[in-house]
Design an enzyme around this catalytic site. Structure first.
Site, PDB file in Angstrom:
ATOM      1  N   SER A  97      47.710  52.855  77.452  1.00 46.84           N
ATOM      2  CA  SER A  97      47.676  51.427  77.127  1.00 46.84           C
ATOM      3  C   SER A  97      48.753  51.103  76.108  1.00 46.84           C
ATOM      4  O   SER A  97      49.106  51.945  75.266  1.00 46.84           O
ATOM      5  CB  SER A  97      46.300  51.102  76.543  1.00 46.84           C
ATOM      6  OG  SER A  97      46.309  49.845  75.916  1.00 46.84           O
ATOM      7  N   TYR A 126      38.747  52.689  70.368  1.00 55.35           N
ATOM      8  CA  TYR A 126      39.222  52.714  71.760  1.00 55.35           C
ATOM      9  C   TYR A 126      40.721  53.011  71.799  1.00 55.35           C
ATOM     10  O   TYR A 126      41.173  53.907  72.521  1.00 55.35           O
ATOM     11  CB  TYR A 126      38.936  51.367  72.448  1.00 55.35           C
ATOM     12  CG  TYR A 126      39.821  51.155  73.647  1.00 55.35           C
ATOM     13  CD1 TYR A 126      39.581  51.837  74.833  1.00 55.35           C
ATOM     14  CD2 TYR A 126      40.953  50.328  73.573  1.00 55.35           C
ATOM     15  CE1 TYR A 126      40.434  51.686  75.924  1.00 55.35           C
ATOM     16  CE2 TYR A 126      41.797  50.173  74.653  1.00 55.35           C
ATOM     17  CZ  TYR A 126      41.535  50.861  75.823  1.00 55.35           C
ATOM     18  OH  TYR A 126      42.384  50.721  76.879  1.00 55.35           O
ATOM     19  N   LYS A 132      43.187  56.439  73.239  1.00 54.64           N
ATOM     20  CA  LYS A 132      44.376  56.462  74.102  1.00 54.64           C
ATOM     21  C   LYS A 132      45.532  57.181  73.396  1.00 54.64           C
ATOM     22  O   LYS A 132      46.253  57.976  74.013  1.00 54.64           O
ATOM     23  CB  LYS A 132      44.789  55.044  74.495  1.00 54.64           C
ATOM     24  CG  LYS A 132      43.791  54.339  75.392  1.00 54.64           C
ATOM     25  CD  LYS A 132      43.629  55.035  76.744  1.00 54.64           C
ATOM     26  CE  LYS A 132      42.614  54.366  77.642  1.00 54.64           C
ATOM     27  NZ  LYS A 132      42.271  55.157  78.833  1.00 54.64           N
TER      28      LYS A 132
HETATM   29  N1  UFG Z   1      41.749  35.488  73.980  1.00 58.08           N
HETATM   30  C1  UFG Z   1      41.271  34.219  73.699  1.00 58.08           C
HETATM   31  N2  UFG Z   1      40.005  33.914  74.073  1.00 58.08           N
HETATM   32  C2  UFG Z   1      39.202  34.778  74.732  1.00 58.08           C
HETATM   33  C3  UFG Z   1      39.698  36.068  75.030  1.00 58.08           C
HETATM   34  C4  UFG Z   1      40.974  36.382  74.636  1.00 58.08           C
HETATM   35  O1  UFG Z   1      41.971  33.405  73.086  1.00 58.08           O
HETATM   36  O2  UFG Z   1      38.065  34.417  75.037  1.00 58.08           O
HETATM   37  C5  UFG Z   1      43.112  35.825  73.597  1.00 58.08           C
HETATM   38  C6  UFG Z   1      43.166  36.981  72.626  1.00 58.08           C
HETATM   39  O3  UFG Z   1      43.058  36.511  71.310  1.00 58.08           O
HETATM   40  C7  UFG Z   1      44.535  37.558  72.935  1.00 58.08           C
HETATM   41  C8  UFG Z   1      44.731  37.266  74.420  1.00 58.08           C
HETATM   42  O4  UFG Z   1      43.806  36.253  74.745  1.00 58.08           O
HETATM   43  O5  UFG Z   1      45.506  36.873  72.232  1.00 58.08           O
HETATM   44  C9  UFG Z   1      44.443  38.470  75.290  1.00 58.08           C
HETATM   45  O6  UFG Z   1      43.178  39.001  74.949  1.00 58.08           O
HETATM   46  P1  UFG Z   1      42.439  40.088  75.846  1.00 58.08           P
HETATM   47  O7  UFG Z   1      41.134  40.371  75.179  1.00 58.08           O
HETATM   48  O8  UFG Z   1      42.422  39.650  77.259  1.00 58.08           O
HETATM   49  O9  UFG Z   1      43.420  41.321  75.775  1.00 58.08           O
HETATM   50  P2  UFG Z   1      43.937  42.137  74.497  1.00 58.08           P
HETATM   51  O10 UFG Z   1      45.413  41.974  74.476  1.00 58.08           O
HETATM   52  O11 UFG Z   1      43.199  41.839  73.281  1.00 58.08           O
HETATM   53  O12 UFG Z   1      43.468  43.594  74.930  1.00 58.08           O
HETATM   54  C10 UFG Z   1      44.095  44.243  75.975  1.00 58.08           C
HETATM   55  C11 UFG Z   1      43.132  45.218  76.657  1.00 58.08           C
HETATM   56  C12 UFG Z   1      42.744  46.320  75.735  1.00 58.08           C
HETATM   57  C13 UFG Z   1      43.938  46.941  75.102  1.00 58.08           C
HETATM   58  C14 UFG Z   1      44.810  45.898  74.477  1.00 58.08           C
HETATM   59  C15 UFG Z   1      46.084  46.472  73.945  1.00 58.08           C
HETATM   60  O13 UFG Z   1      41.968  44.553  77.077  1.00 58.08           O
HETATM   61  O14 UFG Z   1      42.096  47.312  76.506  1.00 58.08           O
HETATM   62  O15 UFG Z   1      45.165  44.923  75.443  1.00 58.08           O
HETATM   63  O16 UFG Z   1      46.798  45.554  73.214  1.00 58.08           O
HETATM   64  F1  UFG Z   1      43.587  47.809  74.127  1.00 58.08           F
END
Ligand code: UFG
Length: 342
Positions: A127, A152, A156
């Site tokens: 990741s 998590y 990785k």
């Molecule tokens: N977000 C929102 N509202 C929500 C959900 C997410 O605004 O309800 C935003 C988050 O703040 C972030 C973006 O959307 O800015 C993406 O969020 P995600 O939760 O979809 O993804 P992340 O980038 O946080 O996480 C992903 C993977 C993880 C991994 C990570 C690495 O889900 O497994 O990328 O950066 F670890």
């Protein structure tokens, strides 16, 4: 005879898409999955897409004796794609031991079995979380890794080091780690896709569930970041494009065209999109409005990250194809299909 590939976590979100792509180019696929975050029906759906039923066994990879028996009863496996892992960032903070045990010991068990049963090739699900918030963008494979933001993420980072060290002393093992950015979307058939349990943590499932009326409102976590519109930036990669990268990695290992016995690649589009851009692109692609509000930042979120994909493009010969708009439409078609929305 078809070449045999074991896909651990093959009924999961990315795993199921990889199984379909492997079958499409003639691999015989065997799945091991403990169904902790998926359902057995996914195997039926895979069969509907490909016309081929993959081998399927249900157990957790911590069951070492069972895994040993699996390799004895299924000789001739040439490669493994190891997807099976826990992946919820927030949950990992609450249950660090469960995450370290499941994600690390399962990889160790796989590596032990590879040596013992002479399986030479491994593709590992890594990741972009291993980069943390990088100082420079886009991130290349050699961008220094930061401390993980969660247990998590740490599993990785540790897994990659573990792989490197094990490959180093086992000349018969070759491995490729693929560092995924943010996988989204679903198969164009809408027969497989992401099936989050409970309230989705990730952005796109939350958007599609809000559009479907299952969630009242999407919360956008922060609009005061140092980005074009103040919301966080990610590199959203189409899950089918991502699945295809695994097939290329497997072929690279099987045909011995790898330069090093342990390689790792960024798998993203190379483009950053903000949360607000994703929401507006979804609305435009589907014609459905998303009810959202801006709320406070989410703890642990990084401001922006997107991939430099030069290595994947030039060395693997892989490039993301799908547009963000088409990918979001595929996610919506999947949501509509599972909710019976016309
Ligand atoms: N977000 C929102 N509202 C929500 C959900 C997410 O605004 O309800 C935003 C988050 O703040 C972030 C973006 O959307 O800015 C993406 O969020 P995600 O939760 O979809 O993804 P992340 O980038 O946080 O996480 C992903 C993977 C993880 C991994 C990570 C690495 O889900 O497994 O990328 O950066 F670890």
């Amino acid at each position: 005879m078809n070449r045999k590939v074991l896909v651990t976590g093959g009924t999961g979100y990315i795993g199921s898409h990889a199984v379909v792509e492997l079958q499409a180019v003639g691999f015989e696929v065997l799945i091991i999955d403990d169904l902790s975050n998926s359902t057995a029906e996914v195997v039926d759906q895979i069969e509907k897409i490909s016309g081929i039923r993959p081998g399927f066994e249900v157990f957790n990879l911590l069951e070492y004796e069972r895994l040993q028996t699996f390799f004895v009863t299924n000789p001739g496996i040439e490669a493994i794609i190891h997807f099976a892992a826990f992946k919820a960032v927030g949950e990992s903070v609450e249950k660090p031991l469960a995450y370290y045990r499941n994600n690390l010991v399962s990889l160790m068990n796989i590596l032990d079995c590879m040596s013992e049963h002479k399986v030479p090739n491994l593709v590992f699900s890594s990741s972009c979380t291993v980069y943390g918030q990088p100082d420079q963008l886009p991130v290349t494979e050699t961008t220094p890794k930061k401390d993980a933001e969660s247990p998590y993420g740490n599993t990785k980072a540790i897994s990659e080091e573990l792989l490197r060290d094990v490959v180093n002393v086992n000349p018969e093992i070759n491995a490729i780690a693929l560092r995924y950015f943010n996988p989204i979307g679903a198969h164009p058939s809408a027969l497989i896709g992401e099936l989050p349990r409970g309230i989705p943590n990730n952005l796109v499932p939350f958007i599609t569930q809000t559009a479907a009326g299952i969630r009242e409102q999407l919360s956008i976590y922060g609009d005061d970041y140092n980005t074009s519109d103040g919301s966080c930036v990610r590199d959203y990669i189409n899950v089918v494009d991502l699945a295809k990268a695994h097939v290329i990695a497997i072929n690279r290992l099987i045909s011995h065209t790898n330069n090093d016995r342990y390689e790792f690649f960024n798998i993203g589009t190379g483009n950053g999109a903000s949360v607000l851009e994703v929401v507006h692109t979804f609305e435009k692609a589907t014609g459905v409005n998303v009810n959202y509000k801006i709320v406070a930042r989410r703890a642990g979120d990084i401001e922006k990250i997107y991939a430099d994909t030069t290595m994947a493009n030039n060395v693997l010969g892989w490039k993301a194809q799908a547009s963000l708009s088409d990918t979001l439409l595929s996610a919506w078609n999947w949501e509509k299909k599972i909710r019976n929305i016309k």
